[in-house]
Design an enzyme around this catalytic site. Sequence first.
Site, PDB file in Angstrom:
ATOM      1  N   HIS A 102       6.283  -5.383   1.586  1.00  0.00           N
ATOM      2  CA  HIS A 102       6.136  -4.110   2.065  1.00  0.00           C
ATOM      3  C   HIS A 102       7.916  -4.052   2.413  1.00  0.00           C
ATOM      4  O   HIS A 102       7.959  -4.246   3.697  1.00  0.00           O
ATOM      5  CB  HIS A 102       5.171  -4.111   3.209  1.00  0.00           C
ATOM      6  CG  HIS A 102       5.063  -2.645   3.670  1.00  0.00           C
ATOM      7  ND1 HIS A 102       5.995  -1.702   3.406  1.00  0.00           N
ATOM      8  CD2 HIS A 102       4.032  -2.286   4.562  1.00  0.00           C
ATOM      9  CE1 HIS A 102       5.522  -0.402   4.004  1.00  0.00           C
ATOM     10  NE2 HIS A 102       4.393  -0.598   4.652  1.00  0.00           N
TER      11      HIS A 102
ATOM     12  N   LYS B 219     -10.223  10.399 -13.580  1.00  0.00           N
ATOM     13  CA  LYS B 219     -10.829  10.838 -15.152  1.00  0.00           C
ATOM     14  C   LYS B 219     -10.392   9.790 -15.995  1.00  0.00           C
ATOM     15  O   LYS B 219     -10.597   9.576 -17.150  1.00  0.00           O
ATOM     16  CB  LYS B 219     -10.368  12.041 -15.541  1.00  0.00           C
ATOM     17  CG  LYS B 219     -10.701  13.239 -14.703  1.00  0.00           C
ATOM     18  CD  LYS B 219      -9.849  14.593 -15.303  1.00  0.00           C
ATOM     19  CE  LYS B 219      -9.670  15.441 -14.112  1.00  0.00           C
ATOM     20  NZ  LYS B 219      -8.305  16.356 -14.492  1.00  0.00           N
TER      21      LYS B 219
ATOM     22  N   ARG C  55       1.229   5.088   9.078  1.00  0.00           N
ATOM     23  CA  ARG C  55       2.439   5.253   9.318  1.00  0.00           C
ATOM     24  C   ARG C  55       3.503   5.374   8.243  1.00  0.00           C
ATOM     25  O   ARG C  55       4.456   6.396   8.060  1.00  0.00           O
ATOM     26  CB  ARG C  55       3.096   3.762   9.984  1.00  0.00           C
ATOM     27  CG  ARG C  55       2.929   3.703  11.466  1.00  0.00           C
ATOM     28  CD  ARG C  55       2.274   2.492  12.106  1.00  0.00           C
ATOM     29  NE  ARG C  55       1.140   2.121  11.135  1.00  0.00           N
ATOM     30  CZ  ARG C  55      -0.024   2.398  11.901  1.00  0.00           C
ATOM     31  NH1 ARG C  55       0.017   2.985  12.985  1.00  0.00           N
ATOM     32  NH2 ARG C  55      -1.330   2.156  11.306  1.00  0.00           N
ATOM     33  N   THR C  56       3.155   4.516   7.156  1.00  0.00           N
ATOM     34  CA  THR C  56       4.006   4.453   5.986  1.00  0.00           C
ATOM     35  C   THR C  56       3.838   5.808   5.478  1.00  0.00           C
ATOM     36  O   THR C  56       5.298   6.481   4.863  1.00  0.00           O
ATOM     37  CB  THR C  56       3.915   3.386   5.054  1.00  0.00           C
ATOM     38  OG1 THR C  56       3.479   2.255   5.682  1.00  0.00           O
ATOM     39  CG2 THR C  56       4.939   3.152   4.001  1.00  0.00           C
TER      40      THR C  56
ATOM     41  N   ARG D 294       1.995   3.376  -2.800  1.00  0.00           N
ATOM     42  CA  ARG D 294       1.285   2.062  -2.384  1.00  0.00           C
ATOM     43  C   ARG D 294       0.271   1.749  -3.251  1.00  0.00           C
ATOM     44  O   ARG D 294      -0.564   2.675  -3.906  1.00  0.00           O
ATOM     45  CB  ARG D 294       0.720   2.295  -1.025  1.00  0.00           C
ATOM     46  CG  ARG D 294       0.004   1.161  -0.267  1.00  0.00           C
ATOM     47  CD  ARG D 294      -0.400   1.635   1.029  1.00  0.00           C
ATOM     48  NE  ARG D 294       0.649   1.134   1.815  1.00  0.00           N
ATOM     49  CZ  ARG D 294       0.852   0.949   3.086  1.00  0.00           C
ATOM     50  NH1 ARG D 294      -0.684   1.321   3.790  1.00  0.00           N
ATOM     51  NH2 ARG D 294       1.720   0.741   3.975  1.00  0.00           N
TER      52      ARG D 294
END
Length: 316
Positions: free
Chosen positions: A139, A90, A60-61, A111
């Site tokens: 959130h 890396k 969703r986000t 996120r």
Amino acid sequence: MKNSEIFFGKDIISLDQFNRKSVEKVFATAAKIKKTPTKKLLKILPGKIVGLMFFEPSTRTFSSNSAAVKRLGGQTVEYQNPLSTSSVVKGETIEDTTKMMEQYCDAIVMRHPIVGTLKKVAEVADVPVINAGDGIGEHPTQALLDMFTVFEKFKHIDNIKGLIVGDLLNGRTVHSIIKCLSIFPNNTLYLLSPKQLRLSNKDLEEAKKRKIKLIEIKSFEEIPADCHFWYWTRVQKERFTDKQEYEKLKLNFILTKKLVDKKAGKNTLIMHPLPRVGEVETEVDNDPRAVYLTTEAKNGMYVRMALFSLILEDRK
Ligand code: CP
């Protein structure tokens, strides 16, 4: 300060940044955007590019942020799994990755599994940064879309009685919702969780200092009548080191159609940030009070469109 200046060029990291005026501005902007014709919306962010970097999985986000930018006429640079697809693999630091994204993008949505990373990223970045979930921390945009959904239904966000069920310890959406409702007077939240997944003492102590009443309950029998919303959450498997403990706790509180019919009010919104993994029976989905697969999810896009327009839209 003018309303339009509250957000322009700013980061969104925590609900701690918000006050009554700024939450109401987000809600008013989302409501306006929801009614605006598609063609007109495309004129809000033409030429703007937003970078999406998700170091944890998301349906969703990620999708709603991507759709939000595009529906406003902007474009995105997207990393769905930077741990295997970017130069982080890396050994590039999060600071250097951020500085690079900033060269190409007008804002960054990120996120990350580690609490506090988004605050660090925002300090490094010279473009606005939006927290799309930092570990078990916050959130903020999910809380805003959830509370916008409540506001849209009841036309107020004070004098609210809500029920939150599930993993309160690890649920970042819960932490942001408590902060959001604390901004407004006379709000009460009933909290139901396995005792191992209660809010942390720190969060409980902090909440005591805020304008919100938290009442811990132990069983479905104690759910009060006529809540404005029920907010079910999943037990967050990815936060457990002991998988047996997760198995023991994951389905302690299952939302059934029988429970909805017995204890929910006729106007109670049935909400969940999703994903669900068994704690909400699919029989609940068709109840007109259930909004988790429909209005709540769609409002995620509108609230994010509102935030992008407030943060990024050029104002003459
Ligand atoms: N509500 C929410 O954060 O869902 P995703 O993890 O799918 O983005």
